[in-house]
Design a protein around this motif. Structure first.
Motif, PDB file in Angstrom:
ATOM      1  N   THR A   1       0.838  -1.196   0.000  1.00  0.00           N
ATOM      2  CA  THR A   1       0.000   0.000   0.000  1.00  0.00           C
ATOM      3  C   THR A   1       0.873   1.246   0.000  1.00  0.00           C
ATOM      4  OG1 THR A   1      -0.089   0.067   2.425  1.00  0.00           O
ATOM      5  CG2 THR A   1      -1.872  -1.123   1.286  1.00  0.00           C
ATOM      6  N   GLY A   2       0.286   2.348  -0.463  1.00  0.00           N
ATOM      7  CA  GLY A   2       0.956   3.638  -0.404  1.00  0.00           C
ATOM      8  C   GLY A   2      -0.065   4.740  -0.226  1.00  0.00           C
ATOM      9  N   ILE A   3       0.194   5.632   0.709  1.00  0.00           N
ATOM     10  CA  ILE A   3      -0.717   6.739   1.019  1.00  0.00           C
ATOM     11  C   ILE A   3      -0.011   8.047   0.710  1.00  0.00           C
ATOM     12  CG2 ILE A   3      -1.920   7.970   2.878  1.00  0.00           C
ATOM     13  CD1 ILE A   3      -2.198   5.266   4.302  1.00  0.00           C
ATOM     14  N   GLY A   4      -0.691   8.935  -0.006  1.00  0.00           N
ATOM     15  CA  GLY A   4      -0.124  10.241  -0.322  1.00  0.00           C
ATOM     16  C   GLY A   4      -0.955  11.376   0.241  1.00  0.00           C
ATOM     17  N   SER A   5      -0.303  12.475   0.543  1.00  0.00           N
ATOM     18  CA  SER A   5      -0.960  13.709   0.989  1.00  0.00           C
ATOM     19  C   SER A   5      -1.843  13.495   2.212  1.00  0.00           C
ATOM     20  CB  SER A   5      -1.798  14.302  -0.156  1.00  0.00           C
ATOM     21  OG  SER A   5      -2.090  15.659   0.083  1.00  0.00           O
ATOM     22  N   ALA A   6      -1.361  12.675   3.134  1.00  0.00           N
ATOM     23  CA  ALA A   6      -2.106  12.444   4.375  1.00  0.00           C
ATOM     24  C   ALA A   6      -1.147  12.236   5.530  1.00  0.00           C
ATOM     25  CB  ALA A   6      -3.038  11.261   4.232  1.00  0.00           C
ATOM     26  N   GLY A   7      -0.039  12.948   5.494  1.00  0.00           N
ATOM     27  CA  GLY A   7       0.968  12.849   6.541  1.00  0.00           C
ATOM     28  C   GLY A   7       2.179  13.682   6.157  1.00  0.00           C
ATOM     29  N   PRO A   8       3.144  13.808   7.044  1.00  0.00           N
ATOM     30  CA  PRO A   8       4.346  14.596   6.734  1.00  0.00           C
ATOM     31  C   PRO A   8       5.203  13.961   5.644  1.00  0.00           C
ATOM     32  CG  PRO A   8       4.602  13.442   8.830  1.00  0.00           C
ATOM     33  CD  PRO A   8       3.182  13.267   8.415  1.00  0.00           C
ATOM     34  N   THR A   9       5.032  12.655   5.420  1.00  0.00           N
ATOM     35  CA  THR A   9       5.714  11.939   4.350  1.00  0.00           C
ATOM     36  C   THR A   9       4.707  10.994   3.688  1.00  0.00           C
ATOM     37  OG1 THR A   9       6.350  10.014   5.688  1.00  0.00           O
ATOM     38  CG2 THR A   9       7.851  11.915   5.721  1.00  0.00           C
ATOM     39  N   PRO A  10       5.010  10.472   2.517  1.00  0.00           N
ATOM     40  CA  PRO A  10       4.215   9.361   2.002  1.00  0.00           C
ATOM     41  C   PRO A  10       4.295   8.189   2.982  1.00  0.00           C
ATOM     42  CG  PRO A  10       5.622  10.281   0.291  1.00  0.00           C
ATOM     43  CD  PRO A  10       6.071  10.896   1.574  1.00  0.00           C
ATOM     44  N   LEU A  11       3.209   7.424   3.093  1.00  0.00           N
ATOM     45  CA  LEU A  11       3.103   6.412   4.138  1.00  0.00           C
ATOM     46  C   LEU A  11       2.657   5.071   3.581  1.00  0.00           C
ATOM     47  CD1 LEU A  11       1.048   8.608   6.624  1.00  0.00           C
ATOM     48  CD2 LEU A  11       3.466   8.035   6.906  1.00  0.00           C
ATOM     49  N   ARG A  12       2.970   4.011   4.308  1.00  0.00           N
ATOM     50  CA  ARG A  12       2.385   2.698   4.069  1.00  0.00           C
ATOM     51  C   ARG A  12       1.351   2.415   5.158  1.00  0.00           C
ATOM     52  NH1 ARG A  12       6.728  -1.260   4.875  1.00  0.00           N
ATOM     53  NH2 ARG A  12       5.172  -2.822   4.258  1.00  0.00           N
ATOM     54  N   ALA A  13       0.376   1.580   4.827  1.00  0.00           N
ATOM     55  CA  ALA A  13      -0.611   1.125   5.814  1.00  0.00           C
ATOM     56  C   ALA A  13      -0.264  -0.323   6.150  1.00  0.00           C
ATOM     57  CB  ALA A  13      -2.024   1.241   5.259  1.00  0.00           C
ATOM     58  N   GLU A  14       0.718  -0.506   7.006  1.00  0.00           N
ATOM     59  CA  GLU A  14       1.268  -1.842   7.257  1.00  0.00           C
ATOM     60  C   GLU A  14       0.265  -2.778   7.919  1.00  0.00           C
ATOM     61  OE1 GLU A  14       5.400  -2.016   8.591  1.00  0.00           O
ATOM     62  OE2 GLU A  14       5.479   0.172   8.396  1.00  0.00           O
ATOM     63  N   ALA A  15      -0.536  -2.264   8.848  1.00  0.00           N
ATOM     64  CA  ALA A  15      -1.543  -3.121   9.481  1.00  0.00           C
ATOM     65  C   ALA A  15      -2.570  -3.589   8.461  1.00  0.00           C
ATOM     66  CB  ALA A  15      -2.226  -2.374  10.631  1.00  0.00           C
TER      67      ALA A  15
END
Length: 290
Positions: free
Chosen positions: A203-217
């Protein structure tokens, strides 16, 4: 302001070693905006457009596509829809045709804006960033590349030379929320990749944190919910739970483009949609021939 235009990668690396604060430029779609609005005035601009190595892509013996950092979005869209599906889909949503003709994935990585459209696919597909300097070359996983807001693992004397994309072994999708599909900065975005060979989820999340993120759970949850041998439509409760876990992984803020609550809601919706699309595609890919 000095303007350097090396014709080989070695010349560019030597220039970067001599001027660590030099700002690399290829398409200039981000850098020139900052210059025009006097937000940033570097002492040295390092033009990389004359370096052939950065403008090519190739498949490698170890099952990757090596994408030169200066390959523009239009070529990613036209030439890599099967080798990098999520990245190609994200590239289609970048700004206008003129920007897509000039902008590059390498430039997106260098700017490291959390709203950059290509970051979620790079995280979801477990891509690797290749960095080079006069000291040599090294590779950093995309998941380890983003350190904090607009700060990355790239050292001052290094240039981003390529992105290594694993060959897809399952469906990949990208979704973006904005006032329209392109020519806007994402309110938030999401990428999903199913890896049928290793039976993993990215997974990859954009524009929802100080950096791009993964949703590991969410990745761990979905990995154990999919029947990888004989995929069937997932229960609605499973799809909804996946969306909730993706939203929970975000760290959004309120700003002029949207509220934190809206971003979490949008991510949950995009996660459910991309999961439904992906499972449908995966069932088609694994269905026995008649």
């Amino acid at each position: 302001m000095r303007f350097l235009s090396p014709s080989t990668l070695q010349e560019a690396l030597e220039a970067k070693a001599e001027h660590p604060g030099a700002v690399p430029i290829t398409g200039g779609t981000d850098v020139m905006v900052e210059l025009n609005f006097d937000k940033h005035r570097p002492e040295v601009l390092l033009d990389l457009t004359r370096i052939p190595e950065l403008t090519h892509w190739e498949t490698t013996d170890d099952g990757h596509t090596r994408l030169g950092a200066a390959v523009p979005y239009t070529r990613v869209i036209a030439e890599l829809p099967t080798l990098a599906p999520a990245l190609a889909k994200a590239s289609r949503t970048v700004a206008s045709p003129q920007i897509r003709n000039r902008g590059t994935v390498g430039g997106n990585l260098g700017g490291a804006s959390p709203a950059g459209d290509t970051h979620p696919p790079l995280l979801a597909t477990d891509a690797t960033v290749e960095l080079a300097s006069t000291r040599g070359r090294r590779r950093v996983k995309a998941r380890d590349f983003y350190l904090s807001f607009r700060t990355t693992a790239r050292q001052d004397d290094e240039l981003i030379t390529a992105i290594l994309l694993p060959t897809p072994t399952g469906p990949q999708h990208f979704a973006k929320i904005g006032t329209r599909n392109a020519m806007v900065i994402a309110v938030t975005s999401f990428a999903l990749a199913l890896n049928g060979r290793d039976r993993t989820v990215g997974t990859g999340i954009g524009s929802a944190g100080p950096t791009p993120l993964r949703a590991e759970a969410a990745e761990d949850f979905l990995t154990h919910e999919i029947d990888w041998d004989a995929p069937v439509p997932l229960p609605e409760a499973t799809v909804r739970r996946f969306g909730e876990l993706v939203a929970a992984a975000a760290r959004p803020i309120d700003d002029q483009r949207g509220s934190a609550a809206y971003r979490r809601h949008a991510l949950s919706v995009m996660a459910r949609r991309t999961l439904t699309w992906s499972i449908t595609d995966y069932r088609k890919e694994t269905a026995p021939c008649a």
